[in-house]
Every structure is written in structure tokens, then in C-alpha cells.
Design a protein around this motif. Structure first.
Motif, PDB file in Angstrom:
ATOM      1  N   GLU A 149      37.032  43.050  35.134  1.00  0.00           N
ATOM      2  CA  GLU A 149      37.914  42.585  34.054  1.00  0.00           C
ATOM      3  C   GLU A 149      38.481  43.843  33.385  1.00  0.00           C
ATOM      4  N   THR A 156      38.915  44.322  29.867  1.00  0.00           N
ATOM      5  CA  THR A 156      38.555  44.599  28.469  1.00  0.00           C
ATOM      6  C   THR A 156      37.677  45.852  28.272  1.00  0.00           C
ATOM      7  N   GLU A 211      32.672  36.660  43.944  1.00  0.00           N
ATOM      8  CA  GLU A 211      32.408  35.242  43.680  1.00  0.00           C
ATOM      9  C   GLU A 211      32.255  34.509  45.003  1.00  0.00           C
ATOM     10  N   TYR A 268      38.823  33.901  43.595  1.00  0.00           N
ATOM     11  CA  TYR A 268      38.971  34.954  44.601  1.00  0.00           C
ATOM     12  C   TYR A 268      38.108  36.153  44.254  1.00  0.00           C
ATOM     13  N   GLU A 311      45.108  42.966  24.610  1.00  0.00           N
ATOM     14  CA  GLU A 311      44.072  43.262  23.630  1.00  0.00           C
ATOM     15  C   GLU A 311      44.736  43.683  22.325  1.00  0.00           C
ATOM     16  N   ARG A 334      32.451  30.515  27.148  1.00  0.00           N
ATOM     17  CA  ARG A 334      32.968  31.657  27.895  1.00  0.00           C
ATOM     18  C   ARG A 334      31.837  32.427  28.585  1.00  0.00           C
ATOM     19  N   TYR A 385      31.914  37.972  23.146  1.00  0.00           N
ATOM     20  CA  TYR A 385      32.713  37.186  22.190  1.00  0.00           C
ATOM     21  C   TYR A 385      31.983  36.893  20.881  1.00  0.00           C
ATOM     22  N   ALA A 431      40.710  27.422  34.640  1.00  0.00           N
ATOM     23  CA  ALA A 431      41.513  27.848  33.484  1.00  0.00           C
ATOM     24  C   ALA A 431      42.552  28.868  33.928  1.00  0.00           C
TER      25      ALA A 431
HETATM   26  P1  HAM Z   1      37.970  35.545  32.186  1.00  0.00           P
HETATM   27  O1  HAM Z   1      37.935  34.175  31.617  1.00  0.00           O
HETATM   28  O2  HAM Z   1      36.784  36.008  32.921  1.00  0.00           O
HETATM   29  O3  HAM Z   1      38.260  36.516  30.955  1.00  0.00           O
HETATM   30  O4  HAM Z   1      39.243  35.690  33.108  1.00  0.00           O
HETATM   31  C1  HAM Z   1      40.536  35.383  32.644  1.00  0.00           C
HETATM   32  C2  HAM Z   1      41.295  34.582  33.673  1.00  0.00           C
HETATM   33  O5  HAM Z   1      41.259  35.233  34.940  1.00  0.00           O
HETATM   34  C3  HAM Z   1      40.728  33.200  33.948  1.00  0.00           C
HETATM   35  O6  HAM Z   1      41.149  32.264  32.991  1.00  0.00           O
HETATM   36  C4  HAM Z   1      41.322  32.904  35.317  1.00  0.00           C
HETATM   37  O7  HAM Z   1      42.659  32.449  35.207  1.00  0.00           O
HETATM   38  C5  HAM Z   1      41.320  34.261  35.981  1.00  0.00           C
HETATM   39  N1  HAM Z   1      40.158  34.388  36.881  1.00  0.00           N
HETATM   40  C6  HAM Z   1      38.891  34.658  36.557  1.00  0.00           C
HETATM   41  N2  HAM Z   1      38.106  34.724  37.642  1.00  0.00           N
HETATM   42  C7  HAM Z   1      38.905  34.470  38.710  1.00  0.00           C
HETATM   43  C8  HAM Z   1      38.718  34.426  40.124  1.00  0.00           C
HETATM   44  N3  HAM Z   1      37.546  34.665  40.670  1.00  0.00           N
HETATM   45  N4  HAM Z   1      39.784  34.151  40.903  1.00  0.00           N
HETATM   46  C9  HAM Z   1      40.997  33.932  40.364  1.00  0.00           C
HETATM   47  N5  HAM Z   1      41.249  33.985  39.049  1.00  0.00           N
HETATM   48  C10 HAM Z   1      40.217  34.256  38.226  1.00  0.00           C
HETATM   49  C11 HAM Z   1      38.347  37.868  31.071  1.00  0.00           C
HETATM   50  O8  HAM Z   1      38.462  38.459  32.117  1.00  0.00           O
HETATM   51  C12 HAM Z   1      38.391  38.575  29.723  1.00  0.00           C
HETATM   52  N6  HAM Z   1      38.433  40.030  29.972  1.00  0.00           N
HETATM   53  C13 HAM Z   1      39.610  38.125  28.910  1.00  0.00           C
HETATM   54  C14 HAM Z   1      39.694  38.819  27.592  1.00  0.00           C
HETATM   55  C15 HAM Z   1      40.511  39.848  27.271  1.00  0.00           C
HETATM   56  N7  HAM Z   1      38.953  38.548  26.538  1.00  0.00           N
HETATM   57  C16 HAM Z   1      39.270  39.376  25.557  1.00  0.00           C
HETATM   58  N8  HAM Z   1      40.212  40.185  25.996  1.00  0.00           N
END
Ligand code: HAM
Length: 433
Positions: free
Chosen positions: A85, A87, A118, A125, A134, A261, A266, A291
Motif C-alpha cells: 500500500e 500510506t 492474496e 490481484y 493523503e 478496515r 485507522y 470495494a
Molecule cells: P485498502 O482498502 O487496503 O486501503 O485498499 C484500497 C483499495 O485498493 C481497495 O478498496 C480496492 O479497491 C483496492 N484493492 C485492495 N486490494 C486489492 C487486490 N488484492 N486486488 C485489487 N484491488 C485491490 C489501503 O490500501 C490504504 N492504504 C488506503 C488509505 C490511504 N488509507 C489512508 N490513506
């Protein structure tokens, strides 16, 4: 049956073929335009970071850190991880570059690939792309609402109408410990009925049980105490304000007491945004499960990663999931127009001259198609027709020797010969008509 090629892409990862690029371009364009409007600046951080940044930042009890990180040890003995990610990396950069000395809040956006090991399946993916925002250095609930508003706007600008906002508050270090105790007591008395994962979560991170999708757990979860009823005054007030701001800008939302989450950092607001659900059950299930956007407030992370006591909030959007939603809904983006000029050549001398001529068209910003691989005029004219070129320039052996070129009007089938050095000017003039 065709033989499998010797090498294939790794499981859960994808080639983004030329035909798919238009989606990425369009999405990034919309994201950047809207973020720029709201005063965000782009930041690119390395794809690899120290492993400890994520184990500390994303959190030791998260699935990401426990199961999903791509870790490696360098030849120099450093432990690095492919970012799962954005952040933690962005916060590291904020601290490392002393951005607390800039005018606050610092608003940053990033986009690019992230990696999570995953179980590969539709919508999930191992390499995917995020657009990430941010806002660092501001604790006001207005920021939480504004981040939701920006992603809502991005989705609607991409023609994904009526996105569904799910929102919750997960409290802070004042109120969460007490709520956790309540939860643990509640689930402990029902432990034997929980799934294996939830029994582990009960010891490591009881809040995450609320997020479990197992049917047998869901029944128990539906009777569990809800954090909303146990927020401290500050968190309660903050959450109320976020909702009031959402009401003010008329964004509909669903309160979801089970939204916790999957990341440890958070505090207070947590939210996710989903696509409006279609009629078809199969697609509905996919969109309801995955989501498009996830985010929230994280007031302790900067300090946790070695910075000052600085509040922040953010969210990220999964680009592939947005593309899937766009396709499911049958949304079409206007195709970029085909070149209106085709350059045909016959023979070696002509080929050599076309390279130079092509470059002159580039300088004049006129898009020209060609097919150097084809030698027959018929095949080249057929191609010019197929792409819908308005004019075809024909450079044969004779023209190449004489320093001329033929310009053929594809609509009326009429053609003239002109001096080679006049070609660009003449095409420009005709295209303007
Ligand atoms: P997250 O919910 O883990 O948040 O990921 C954000 C978005 O990335 C998800 O809503 C989804 O659309 C996409 N996503 C997550 N995992 C996958 C996957 N395996 N394959 C495809 N799409 C995926 C974060 O990553 C936090 N860093 C968000 C954040 C920023 N919070 C505060 N600042």
C-alpha cells in the motif's frame, strides 16, 4: 489445442495490453485533474521500502503483514518489501523530508502498482494499481468528508453513477480499548461457534471479527456490541461532524457498524465506497464484495513511524476494480481519433525518405499512420481506408527520385502530385478546411 507458452505471467498479475491502456489513462487523468483542483501534489515513493516500515505501519496483526507481503533480502543484507500500500511510504517521506515545516496540511497523491500475495481471484490481484490520497497535518472532520467527496467525484466523473458510501467510526486510543474488552467478552462466550480465523482474531485483533464474511460468524456478529454506542466524546463529536458535512454536500451514505478496515492504523473515521449494484446477480455479488475505494483517518501513524504527533487522513482507489465496474456497466469512453493521414511508400529509396518526412509531421504535430512492413500499394491503401484516413500520401520510386509526393483524397478518390518539401504544409492546410 494450442501449446502453453513456456513462460507465463505470475499468478495474480496481469499484462496491461495496449487495448486496456485507455482505461488506465482515462482513470489517472480524471484522478489527477480532480486532485490538482483540490490542491494535491504528486509524490512518488520507491516501490520497495524497509520491511519494518510496513510491519510497524500497516500493522503486525493485519493480513497484509502476516500473509501478503513480498519480502526480500538484498545482497547487502537489507530486508525490503514490495509496497502492499502507499500510506506508510508516503508518511515515511513526509517525516524524512521534514514536510511538517511546510504549510499544513500537506496534501499528496500517488499512483502506481502495489503488491499483495492474496489468493488470486476476480477483483483480487497480487499486483494491482492504486490511486492514493493523503492529507497530513490536519485533524478536522472536514478533511475526512472532503476525501470522501473527492473519490465520489472521481467515480461519478468516470460515469460510475451513485456510488455507495459505507462509513463507520472505529474510535481512538481513548475509547477503543474499552470497546475491545466488551467485544472480547462477547465473542469469548461464543468462541466455539466462530470460524478458525476469527478464533485467532479474538486473540490478536478482535475488531477484525466484525469484518468476517463467514455465515456462521455473521450471525454472531449481528448481535455484538457496536462501537458507535461506545465512542468517547471527542470521537463521537468528530463522527457526527463528518456525517453533517456529508449531509451538507448531499452525499448519501450508509452507516455500517461492522466496517473496521483491514489495516491497523485507522482512528475515528473509516469508510469504503462501492459501485452502485446492477440487476444481474453474478455481477451484483462481485461489485458488492469488492470495494472500489477504502480509507479513513489515522491520527497516530506519523508518530508511530518516528515523526511528531501529527494527524492525517487518506484513502486509495483500486484501479483494476474501477475498470471492472466500468466494463460491467458497459460504460464506453470516446476512442482517441485515428490519424487522418496515412503515409504509403513503394521501394527502398521511398522508404528512406518517409522516415524523414514522418519526423517533419511529428514536429508539425500531425498524427500520421504508416505500415513500413507492407510493400504493395494496394495493401497500404486498404489499411489507410480501414483506419479512416482522410488523406494518403504516396511516395513511389519515381516520386522519390523526382522529389515529389502524391496526395490522395480518400473521400473523393482524387489525387495530385506536389513537391515533397511542401507536403506537410499542404496537408496542414487541407486538414484545416
Ligand atoms: P485498502 O482498502 O487496503 O486501503 O485498499 C484500497 C483499495 O485498493 C481497495 O478498496 C480496492 O479497491 C483496492 N484493492 C485492495 N486490494 C486489492 C487486490 N488484492 N486486488 C485489487 N484491488 C485491490 C489501503 O490500501 C490504504 N492504504 C488506503 C488509505 C490511504 N488509507 C489512508 N490513506
Amino acid at each position: 489445442m494450442a501449446r502453453k507458452p513456456k513462460f507465463q505471467k505470475p499468478a495474480g498479475m496481469h499484462d496491461i495490453l495496449p487495448g486496456e491502456q485507455k482505461y488506465f489513462q482515462k482513470i489517472y487523468n480524471v484522478c489527477e485533474n480532480i486532485s490538482n483542483f483540490y490542491g494535491f501534489k504528486r509524490i512518488d515513493t520507491p516501490i520497495l521500502e524497509e520491511t519494518e516500515l510496513f510491519s510497524k505501519g500497516t500493522g503486525l496483526t493485519t493480513d497484509i503483514v502476516q500473509k501478503q507481503m513480498y519480502n526480500l533480502k538484498t545482497k547487502g543484507g537489507d530486508y525490503l518489501t514490495l509496497r502492499p500500500e502507499f500510506t506508510p511510504g508516503v508518511i515515511r517521506a513526509y517525516i524524512e523530508h521534514g514536510m511538517k515545516n511546510l504549510s499544513q496540511p500537506v496534501k499528496l497523491y500517488s499512483m502506481g502498482p502495489v503488491f499483495r500475495y492474496e489468493k488470486a481471484q476476480a477483483g483480487r490481484y497480487r499486483q494491482f494499481h492504486q490511486f492514493n490520497l493523503e492529507v497530513i497535518g490536519e485533524g478536522s472532520p472536514m478533511i475526512d468528508t472532503q476525501i470522501i467527496q473527492i473519490f465520489y467525484n472521481i467515480l461519478t466523473e468516470l460515469k460510475l453513477k451513485n456510488p455507495i458510501i459505507e462509513i463507520n467510526s472505529i474510535g481512538d486510543s481513548q475509547c477503543r480499548p474499552y470497546y475491545k474488552k466488551l467485544l472480547v467478552n462477547y465473542f469469548k462466550s461464543r468462541e466455539s461457534a466462530l470460524c478458525v480465523d476469527c478464533r485467532r482474531r479474538l486473540r490478536e485483533n478482535p475488531l477484525r471479527i466484525l469484518d468476517c464474511k463467514e455465515e456462521k460468524c455473521q450471525r454472531i456478529i449481528s448481535q455484538a456490541p457496536q462501537i458507535i454506542d461506545h465512542l468517547c466524546e471527542e470521537c463521537h463529536h468528530h463522527f457526527k461532524s463528518v456525517l453533517e458535512f456529508l449531509d451538507e454536500i448531499e452525499l448519501p451514505y450508509h452507516l455500517n457498524p461492522y466496517l473496521v478496515r483491514g489495516l491497523d492504523y485507522y482512528t475515528k473515521t473509516a469508510f469504503e465506497i462501492f459501485s452502485e449494484l446492477p440487476q444481474k446477480t453474478e455481477e451484483k455479488e462481485f461489485l458488492a464484495k469488492n470495494a472500489l475505494v477504502g480509507g479513513g483517518r489515522y491520527d497516530n501513524l506519523v508518530k508511530l513511524l518516528g515523526g511528531d504527533d501529527i494527524k492525517a487522513a487518506g484513502a486509495a482507489m483500486g484501479v483494476e476494480r474501477v475498470i471492472e465496474a466500468i466494463k460491467i456497466k458497459g460504460i464506453k469512453f470516446p476512442k482517441s481519433p485515428n490519424p487522418s493521414v496515412f503515409l504509403a511508400q513503394l521501394g527502398n529509396l521511398a522508404k528512406r525518405k518517409t522516415l524523414k518526412l514522418l519526423d517533419e509531421f511529428r514536429k508539425a504535430k500531425i498524427q500520421v499512420a504508416e505500415s513500413f512492413g507492407k510493400d504493395s500499394l494496394k495493401a497500404q491503401l486498404k489499411l489507410a481506408d480501414k483506419i479512416g484516413a482522410r488523406y494518403t500520401l504516396i511516395l513511389g520510386q519515381k516520386e522519390a527520385l523526382e522529389g515529389t509526393i502524391i496526395i490522395r483524397d480518400m473521400k473523393f478518390g482524387k489525387q495530385d502530385t506536389l513537391k515533397l518539401e511542401k507536403a506537410v504544409k499542404e496537408v496542414k492546410k487541407r486538414l484545416k478546411k
